[in-house]
Design a protein around this motif. Structure first.
Motif, short mmCIF file in Angstrom:
data_model
loop_
_atom_site.label_atom_id
_atom_site.label_comp_id
_atom_site.label_asym_id
_atom_site.label_seq_id
_atom_site.Cartn_x
_atom_site.Cartn_y
_atom_site.Cartn_z
N ASP A 175 0.84 -1.19 0.00
CA ASP A 175 0.00 0.00 0.00
C ASP A 175 0.89 1.25 0.00
N LEU A 176 0.49 2.27 -0.78
CA LEU A 176 1.30 3.49 -0.89
C LEU A 176 1.56 4.13 0.47
N ASN A 177 0.52 4.27 1.28
CA ASN A 177 0.71 4.91 2.59
C ASN A 177 1.66 4.11 3.49
N GLU A 178 1.55 2.80 3.43
CA GLU A 178 2.47 1.95 4.21
C GLU A 178 3.91 2.21 3.78
N TRP A 179 4.11 2.32 2.48
CA TRP A 179 5.45 2.54 1.92
C TRP A 179 5.99 3.91 2.34
N LEU A 180 5.11 4.93 2.23
CA LEU A 180 5.53 6.28 2.66
C LEU A 180 5.84 6.30 4.15
N ALA A 181 5.02 5.63 4.94
CA ALA A 181 5.22 5.62 6.40
C ALA A 181 6.54 4.96 6.76
N SER A 182 6.79 3.80 6.17
CA SER A 182 7.99 3.04 6.47
C SER A 182 9.25 3.82 6.08
N ASN A 183 9.24 4.39 4.87
CA ASN A 183 10.42 5.13 4.39
C ASN A 183 10.63 6.43 5.16
N THR A 184 9.54 7.14 5.44
CA THR A 184 9.66 8.41 6.16
C THR A 184 10.24 8.18 7.55
N ASN B 89 14.95 8.59 11.22
CA ASN B 89 15.95 7.98 12.12
C ASN B 89 17.37 8.16 11.60
N LEU B 90 17.56 7.98 10.28
CA LEU B 90 18.91 8.08 9.71
C LEU B 90 19.44 9.51 9.70
N ILE B 91 18.56 10.46 9.39
CA ILE B 91 18.99 11.87 9.36
C ILE B 91 19.26 12.37 10.78
N ASN B 92 18.44 11.93 11.71
CA ASN B 92 18.66 12.25 13.12
C ASN B 92 20.03 11.72 13.57
N LEU B 93 20.33 10.49 13.17
CA LEU B 93 21.61 9.86 13.51
C LEU B 93 22.78 10.61 12.86
N GLN B 94 22.61 10.95 11.58
CA GLN B 94 23.68 11.67 10.86
C GLN B 94 23.94 13.03 11.52
N TYR B 95 22.87 13.73 11.89
CA TYR B 95 23.05 15.03 12.56
C TYR B 95 23.75 14.85 13.90
N PHE C 151 -5.06 5.01 7.74
CA PHE C 151 -4.25 6.23 7.79
C PHE C 151 -5.20 7.43 7.75
N PRO C 152 -4.86 8.52 8.44
CA PRO C 152 -5.75 9.69 8.42
C PRO C 152 -5.71 10.39 7.05
N ASN C 153 -6.74 11.21 6.78
CA ASN C 153 -6.78 11.95 5.50
C ASN C 153 -5.60 12.91 5.38
N SER C 154 -5.11 13.37 6.52
CA SER C 154 -4.02 14.36 6.51
C SER C 154 -2.64 13.71 6.35
N PHE C 155 -2.62 12.39 6.16
CA PHE C 155 -1.34 11.67 6.20
C PHE C 155 -0.32 12.20 5.21
N GLU C 156 -0.74 12.35 3.94
CA GLU C 156 0.23 12.76 2.92
C GLU C 156 0.80 14.15 3.22
N SER C 157 -0.07 15.06 3.67
CA SER C 157 0.43 16.42 3.95
C SER C 157 1.40 16.40 5.14
N LEU C 158 1.20 15.51 6.09
CA LEU C 158 2.13 15.41 7.22
C LEU C 158 3.46 14.80 6.79
N VAL C 159 3.40 13.82 5.90
CA VAL C 159 4.64 13.24 5.36
C VAL C 159 5.43 14.32 4.61
N LYS C 160 4.71 15.15 3.84
CA LYS C 160 5.38 16.23 3.11
C LYS C 160 6.03 17.23 4.07
#
Length: 237
Positions: A50-59, A64-70, A135-144
């Protein structure tokens, strides 16, 4: 969000350094990656997911990785060294939940970003982990929103802390993380190109699979180098 072009100088009164100061564009650094294959294959939505599952997992992974790099350079990113959240000719301001604009130091801004991302990705109502939960309707805008903020952190790492990253021999990790992130947000149109254009010169180099060693030297000036006048203004976000 507004784009204001007010001040012609950086917060400390100095003009932004000229184009050739972008150490991160030098071939000796851009050729260093952790992986050497087409990242596009990593980000394309698998047919059975599912697209939202994919966006959630990658985001969540990118957070986590960017937090670690910083965290690897966080001791060098202080209120004294980074009095504003800058990247090239841009100053980022933090907007709170009521839309109030706050000028803050880079470590404060990154702390706001990471706290907000942590809150969102661990909220079961927004990033559900239980089977069958919608997933909530606002999910994509929050991922963005998350991706836009994470881009600001990556841009600041390159612009303000690349020397320290090289000193720690972590530029290969940063390059690979940046390229993977940019290919991902482009694939799903998650960050406005107006936002990412300040790093387009780096994106063009890193987001293509590493080329075989070339016999001809690369041109010293990127074709898209800004005109001198464009280097002397600061954009506020």
């Amino acid at each position: 969000e507004e784009w204001l072009q007010k001040s012609k100088t950086k917060p400390n009164g100095k003009k932004p350094p000229a184009e050739e100061k972008k150490q991160y564009l030098e071939p000796e650094f851009t050729k260093i990656r952790v992986v050497d294959f087409d990242l596009k294959e990593l980000v394309v939505l698998p047919r059975e997911i599912d697209l939202n599952e994919w966006l959630a997992s990658n985001t969540t992974t990118f957070f986590n990785l960017i937090n670690l790099q910083y965290s690897t350079i966080s001791e060098f990113c202080t209120g004294d060294t980074c009095q504003a959240m800058t990247a090239y000719n841009t100053i980022y301001y933090w907007y709170d939940e009521r839309g109030k604009k706050t000028k803050c130091t880079a470590p404060q801004y990154v702390d706001f970003v990471m706290s907000l991302c942590q809150k969102l990705v661990t909220d079961e109502e927004i990033f559900p982990t239980k089977y069958g939960k919608e997933f909530p309707n606002s999910f994509e805008s929050l991922v963005k929103k998350i991706c836009r903020y994470l881009f600001h952190v990556l841009a600041h790492l390159y612009w303000a802390h690349f020397k320290e990253t090289v000193a720690l021999d972590l530029q290969g990790h940063l390059n690979t993380l940046y390229a993977h992130f940019i290919v991902f947000v482009r694939e799903f149109n998650l960050v406005d190109p107006k936002e990412t254009c300040i790093m387009d010169d780096l994106s063009e180099i890193l987001c293509t699979p590493a080329p075989p060693p070339a016999s001809t030297p690369a041109p010293s000036t990127p074709a898209s180098a800004p005109s001198p006048s464009s280097q002397n203004h600061v954009t506020e976000r």
